[in-house]
Design a protein around this motif. Structure first.
Motif, PDB file in Angstrom:
ATOM      1  N   SER A 127      10.958 -13.675   0.235  1.00 21.14           N
ATOM      2  CA  SER A 127       9.725 -14.421  -0.040  1.00 21.14           C
ATOM      3  C   SER A 127       9.666 -15.695   0.786  1.00 21.14           C
ATOM      4  O   SER A 127       8.606 -16.063   1.305  1.00 21.14           O
ATOM      5  N   TRP A 174       1.376 -12.431  -0.212  1.00 22.98           N
ATOM      6  CA  TRP A 174       2.704 -11.800  -0.161  1.00 22.98           C
ATOM      7  C   TRP A 174       3.327 -11.758  -1.549  1.00 22.98           C
ATOM      8  O   TRP A 174       3.901 -10.738  -1.936  1.00 22.98           O
ATOM      9  N   TRP A 216       4.638  -8.516  -3.379  1.00 24.57           N
ATOM     10  CA  TRP A 216       6.067  -8.441  -3.698  1.00 24.57           C
ATOM     11  C   TRP A 216       6.281  -8.137  -5.177  1.00 24.57           C
ATOM     12  O   TRP A 216       7.140  -7.328  -5.545  1.00 24.57           O
ATOM     13  N   ASN A 248       7.517  -4.274  -6.414  1.00 27.11           N
ATOM     14  CA  ASN A 248       8.789  -4.181  -7.132  1.00 27.11           C
ATOM     15  C   ASN A 248       8.606  -3.684  -8.556  1.00 27.11           C
ATOM     16  O   ASN A 248       9.454  -2.956  -9.079  1.00 27.11           O
ATOM     17  N   TRP A 284      13.826  -0.454  -2.363  1.00 25.07           N
ATOM     18  CA  TRP A 284      13.350  -1.772  -2.804  1.00 25.07           C
ATOM     19  C   TRP A 284      14.395  -2.427  -3.697  1.00 25.07           C
ATOM     20  O   TRP A 284      15.215  -1.748  -4.310  1.00 25.07           O
TER      21      TRP A 284
END
Length: 465
Positions: free
Chosen positions: A349, A364, A368, A372, A393
């Protein structure tokens, strides 16, 4: 006509103030429209990831397997009797359930596949080779026949068969799909077995019906449910699901909190600045320390709300509630898992925040979190094939293999590692940490490049000016 001074000033002001639809603002309007269009498209795509992972769940339920193993009169000392109960139960299951659409698969095995050891089946459920198993006990026929011939009032129908599962492995899959299927299976078997069994009793003229205990006629048979690792208490839910979203968010926001400190070190002091290599090392080390502290307080929350961290793990084939994998050391392992997990989620990140800059870094974070969540909280073998990228992941990694007649489906991820620590489920924690360390290593390698991009952007902007 001569205008007053105030009227002249008003006219000049009107010339300076223009409406939003003025042609001079056409470029600005286009820029705003483009940004909002990109943002809307990105949000639509990211949210579609979450819904898409569940879009084929019902069609893929056959990937969830339930074993049927009939030990009735198959092993000593009961192998001299002609089985009746086991074959009938197996026949009902295999006739009714394989043809059912959108349901788990029923797979039949012989006792010889497990060396005539029913405990081997329990171990297979515990080790996550299968989601559940129906075991028909070796004395099923002899026990039921003895109850009707000798009038055994202590006969317990639940001693005929077992249903074995492991709800702490994945409570949502069990509570939504596996347990309802098992309940339907038991109900169907009892309903269809009863009339056939009554016919057998009525055809045997030698029986004294007055001696037959009521439970040996109705329901006659039953199933003992064995949940090897029950999912409880409910307060444990955040630690293996929604709470990991907070782990990502906390890791992400460590970056803007630390950035002012990094900037102060980067400013020239007395004509000198900190070496770039030392600044990079400082930034990485400060992240590790920040994640170390933050993960500690994150780990304290389940401890404060009464989730056990000092229980014995217990034996794998026994029912154990809240069996902690590492005994009194479980909290430390849980903290270390959250520390490495936060680092694996936070460093990418920070890299993306430096590469993308504001305001795109917020997009983002959205991607993210959603990517996930959809790959870490839901079984990917129930998802469309598109989601195979989720196997690498941070919150999820799966391995499929085939050994003999046994289909292995073992999941490695932060979620599973947390379940191992909190509930004592089957451990692959070495692989869990290995995947997370892999993400950390790649992020560290990319960190210098990501840190240099803001400087390049600033230099390019000065050249344009």
């Amino acid at each position: 006509m001569t205008l007053s001074r105030s009227e002249l000033e008003d006219n000049e002001l009107e010339e300076l103030v223009i409406p939003i639809w003025h042609k001079d603002l056409e470029g600005l309007r286009s820029h705003v429209l483009l940004r909002w269009s990109l943002t809307a498209g990105f949000i639509l795509g990211a949210l579609s990831l979450f819904s898409g992972v569940l879009s084929r769940t019902e069609d893929n339920l056959s990937a969830l397997t339930i074993w049927i193993v009939d030990f009735d009169s198959a092993i000593a000392p009961y192998d001299s009797f002609e089985p009746f109960v086991g074959p009938m139960i197996t026949e009902i299951i295999m006739d009714d359930f394989p043809s059912a659409n959108q349901s788990p698969s029923m797979v039949q095995y012989t006792p010889h596949s497990f060396q005539n050891d029913s405990m081997a089946i329990r171990r297979a459920v515990y080790e996550q080779h299968v989601y559940a198993a129906v075991i028909i006990n070796a004395n099923a026929t002899t026990t039921l026949q003895a109850a009707v011939t000798s009038g055994n009032d202590s006969y317990d129908p639940l001693g005929i068969a077992q249903v074995v599962y492991n709800s702490a492995r994945d409570e949502n899959t069990y509570f939504y799909y596996i347990i309802p299927a098992l309940s339907q299976l038991q109900t169907t078997i009892v309903q269809k077995f009863g009339p056939r069994w009554i016919e057998v009793i009525l055809s045997n003229k030698s029986l004294d019906n007055s001696l037959i205990p009521a439970q040996a006629i109705n329901p006659a048979i039953g199933f003992t449910e064995i949940d090897l690792r029950p999912f409880s208490p409910a307060v444990a839910t955040p630690s293996v699901s929604i709470g990991l979203i907070y782990l990502i968010i906390i890791a992400y926001f460590a970056f803007p909190f630390l950035m002012p400190i990094h900037n102060r070190l980067n400013n020239k002091r007395q004509g000198r600045s900190v070496k770039p290599s030392h600044l990079l090392l400082w930034r990485l080390m400060s992240n590790f320390v920040a994640y170390f502290v933050l993960s500690f307080f994150y780990s304290l929350v389940p401890l404060a709300f009464g989730i056990p961290f000092s229980n014995s793990r217990g034996f794998e084939t026994n029912v154990v509630s809240n069996g902690n994998a590492y005994g009194k050391g479980s909290f430390v392992v849980y903290w270390m898992l959250n520390w490495v997990g936060m680092t694996a989620l936070g460093l990418p990140s920070e890299n993306m925040a430096m590469i993308m800059g504001a305001p795109w870094s917020a997009l983002w974070l959205t991607f993210w979190v959603i990517s996930n969540v959809c790959t870490g909280f839901y079984p990917l073998y129930l998802a469309p094939g598109f989601y195979k990228w989720g196997y690498i992941w941070p919150l999820h990694r799966s391995k499929f293999s085939r050994t003999g007649h046994v289909h292995d489906c073992i999941t490695y991820d932060v979620v599973e590692a947390s379940r191992t620590i909190l509930f004592g489920t089957y451990s692959r924690i070495g692989v869990d940490f290995g995947v997370l360390f892999g993400w950390v290593g790649v992020s560290i390698l990319l960190f210098p490049l990501a840190a240099a991009i803001p400087g390049w952007k600033a230099a390019a902007s000065k050249c344009k000016v």
